[in-house]
Design a protein around this motif. Structure first.
Motif, mmCIF file in Angstrom:
data_model
loop_
_atom_site.group_PDB
_atom_site.id
_atom_site.type_symbol
_atom_site.label_atom_id
_atom_site.label_comp_id
_atom_site.label_asym_id
_atom_site.label_seq_id
_atom_site.Cartn_x
_atom_site.Cartn_y
_atom_site.Cartn_z
ATOM 1 N N ALA A 84 0.835 -1.200 0.000
ATOM 2 C CA ALA A 84 0.000 0.000 0.000
ATOM 3 C C ALA A 84 0.872 1.252 0.000
ATOM 4 O O ALA A 84 2.057 1.200 0.363
ATOM 5 C CB ALA A 84 -0.912 -0.013 1.223
ATOM 6 N N PRO A 85 0.319 2.381 -0.427
ATOM 7 C CA PRO A 85 1.096 3.630 -0.394
ATOM 8 C C PRO A 85 1.570 3.961 1.020
ATOM 9 O O PRO A 85 0.820 3.809 1.993
ATOM 10 C CB PRO A 85 0.093 4.682 -0.899
ATOM 11 N N GLY A 86 2.828 4.376 1.136
ATOM 12 C CA GLY A 86 3.362 4.788 2.427
ATOM 13 C C GLY A 86 3.877 3.665 3.291
ATOM 14 O O GLY A 86 4.277 3.897 4.442
ATOM 15 N N LEU A 100 5.432 -8.918 -0.547
ATOM 16 C CA LEU A 100 4.432 -7.932 -0.120
ATOM 17 C C LEU A 100 4.910 -7.243 1.142
ATOM 18 O O LEU A 100 5.256 -7.901 2.129
ATOM 19 C CB LEU A 100 3.091 -8.630 0.137
ATOM 20 N N LEU A 101 4.958 -5.914 1.098
ATOM 21 C CA LEU A 101 5.307 -5.124 2.281
ATOM 22 C C LEU A 101 4.037 -4.614 2.948
ATOM 23 O O LEU A 101 3.146 -4.085 2.278
ATOM 24 C CB LEU A 101 6.196 -3.937 1.912
ATOM 25 N N VAL A 102 3.964 -4.809 4.256
ATOM 26 C CA VAL A 102 2.819 -4.326 5.033
ATOM 27 C C VAL A 102 3.352 -3.527 6.210
ATOM 28 O O VAL A 102 4.517 -3.628 6.587
ATOM 29 C CB VAL A 102 1.934 -5.496 5.517
ATOM 30 N N THR A 153 6.140 -1.706 -7.504
ATOM 31 C CA THR A 153 4.861 -1.312 -8.084
ATOM 32 C C THR A 153 4.409 0.020 -7.504
ATOM 33 O O THR A 153 4.977 0.545 -6.544
ATOM 34 C CB THR A 153 3.774 -2.366 -7.783
ATOM 35 N N VAL A 154 3.363 0.575 -8.098
ATOM 36 C CA VAL A 154 2.701 1.714 -7.488
ATOM 37 C C VAL A 154 2.053 1.238 -6.198
ATOM 38 O O VAL A 154 1.928 0.041 -5.948
ATOM 39 C CB VAL A 154 1.629 2.304 -8.435
ATOM 40 N N GLY A 155 1.628 2.166 -5.352
ATOM 41 C CA GLY A 155 0.903 1.775 -4.152
ATOM 42 C C GLY A 155 -0.390 1.093 -4.539
ATOM 43 O O GLY A 155 -1.233 1.675 -5.224
#
Length: 382
Positions: free
Chosen positions: A111-113, A222-224, A203-205
């Motif tokens: 996700a973004p950020g 996947l980053l969370v 990738t984009v957010g």
């Protein structure tokens, strides 16, 4: 109607050259596609390829720009360049400290950020210290209104982007769904031809459904972030079930305890999902890009994944399936391009669009008319 469309689709691909890779380099004096003649490798394509294999970063940037170009007169050169890249891939060898026997394509999404760019900065420098050459393909979102992109990811990688053994290329998504740009797959091949053995695709957010990057990389990461939702959120299908590795970033300071809780919740959620590969169970790791913690554990997990997939020959089987997937996506894009640029279809589209807007005809009926006219027009052509 669908049967007619399928038969017509195959015949249409001979009327306009595609930017998709071709393993055969056609002689420039004999091959004819539609009304255009394709001759031997152009000086432009040959020059870029020679620059790529000699390690020229300038030629690498120009080569990616060429394959990303939407100009009709660039497609021949792009196709020829990609053909030469594919032919050279079978004889290329890589020798690094980690004894990799091929390139390693790593997809990074989240996700973004969540800290993707910060992680790539530290992770890329870590890999370079181990003797790797790292290419980063960072996809920036494009405005749905103007089509423009800031392309600011490179500014977040201040040290990595200036390193001699790194190449950072931001590209606009051009409103392509799936979190990646339309030509990211070709850009990966070009970076590998230039000698970069680790390819990071950022990738984009994205949300839960943008998973196209999984169809072009060897490992999908996947980053969370801590506090991103409860266990039920982690159980939702989509991006989670395609992940080979889950990284809980920002596991530092006041977020250290929430990060451990998030790790346990994601581990529990993954138990309810079928792994992408029967030989690998996705792991959930804690890390902090800001404090450079956990980077070595992440790399050790990725190396174990690579060894498992390589030894079982699953690595190249996955790439072969990905090539087939991208072939069909290219076919879809080619057919849509031809449909939009067909003279007879363009002549009737404005009237049909107006009828749809005024409610005189349904969108489905208008689409049927467009397809019927397009297929009929192609069938009467010599």
């Amino acid at each position: 109607m669908l049967r007619q469309a399928s038969s017509a689709a195959l015949s249409l691909l001979a009327t306009r050259p595609s930017v998709a890779c071709s393993a055969v380099l056609l002689p420039r004096s004999s091959a004819v596609l539609g009304a255009r003649t394709i001759t031997a490798a152009s000086p432009r394509a040959s020059g870029l390829f020679e620059g790529l294999v000699s390690g020229s970063r300038n030629c690498l940037a120009k080569a990616i720009t060429l394959v990303e170009s939407t100009r009709y007169d660039d497609k021949d050169d792009a196709s020829e360049l990609l053909s030469m890249v594919l032919r050279s891939s079978s004889i290329r060898q890589y020798k690094t400290q980690d004894n990799f026997k091929s390139t390693f394509r790593i997809g990074l999404s989240g996700a973004p950020g969540v800290g993707k760019s910060s992680f790539i900065e530290q992770f890329g420098l870590f890999l370079i210290e181990r003797g790797h050459k790292v290419a980063v393909l960072a996809v920036d979102p494009s405005s749905a209104r103007t089509g423009g992109s800031i392309l600011g990811d490179k500014t977040r990688m201040e040290f990595l982007s200036r390193h001699d053994d790194a190449f950072v290329r931001p590209s606009p998504s051009s409103c392509t769904l799936g979190g990646v740009a339309r030509n990211t797959n070709e850009a990966i091949l070009i970076c590998e031809a230039a000698g970069y053995d680790i390819i990071l695709v950022e990738t984009v957010g994205v949300g839960q459904s943008e998973t196209m990057v999984a169809d072009m990389v060897d490992i999908f990461t996947l980053l969370v972030a801590p506090g991103g939702g409860d266990e039920l959120q982690g159980m939702k299908r989509g991006i989670m079930e395609l992940s080979d590795l889950v990284l809980v970033n920002k596991a530092d300071g006041v977020l250290a305890v929430p990060a451990r809780m998030a790790q346990m919740e994601y581990i529990s959620a993954l138990k309810f999902m079928q792994p992408v590969n029967a030989l690998w169970r996705p792991e959930v790791l804690l890390m902090s890009a800001a404090e450079k913690k956990g980077i070595d554990e992440v790399w050790n997990s990725m190396k174990l994944y690579y060894k498992t997939m390589y030894d079982s020959k699953s690595l190249f089987q996955r790439r072969a399936e990905q090539n087939k997937t991208w072939m069909w996506r290219q076919i879809t894009e080619e057919l849509l391009w031809r449909l939009r640029h067909d003279p007879k279809v363009k002549a009737s589209l404005l009237q049909l669009e107006e009828s749809v807007k005024n409610g005189r005809i349904t969108p489905g009926s208008a689409a049927e008319q467009v397809l019927h006219q397009f297929i009929a027009d192609q069938q009467v052509r010599p």
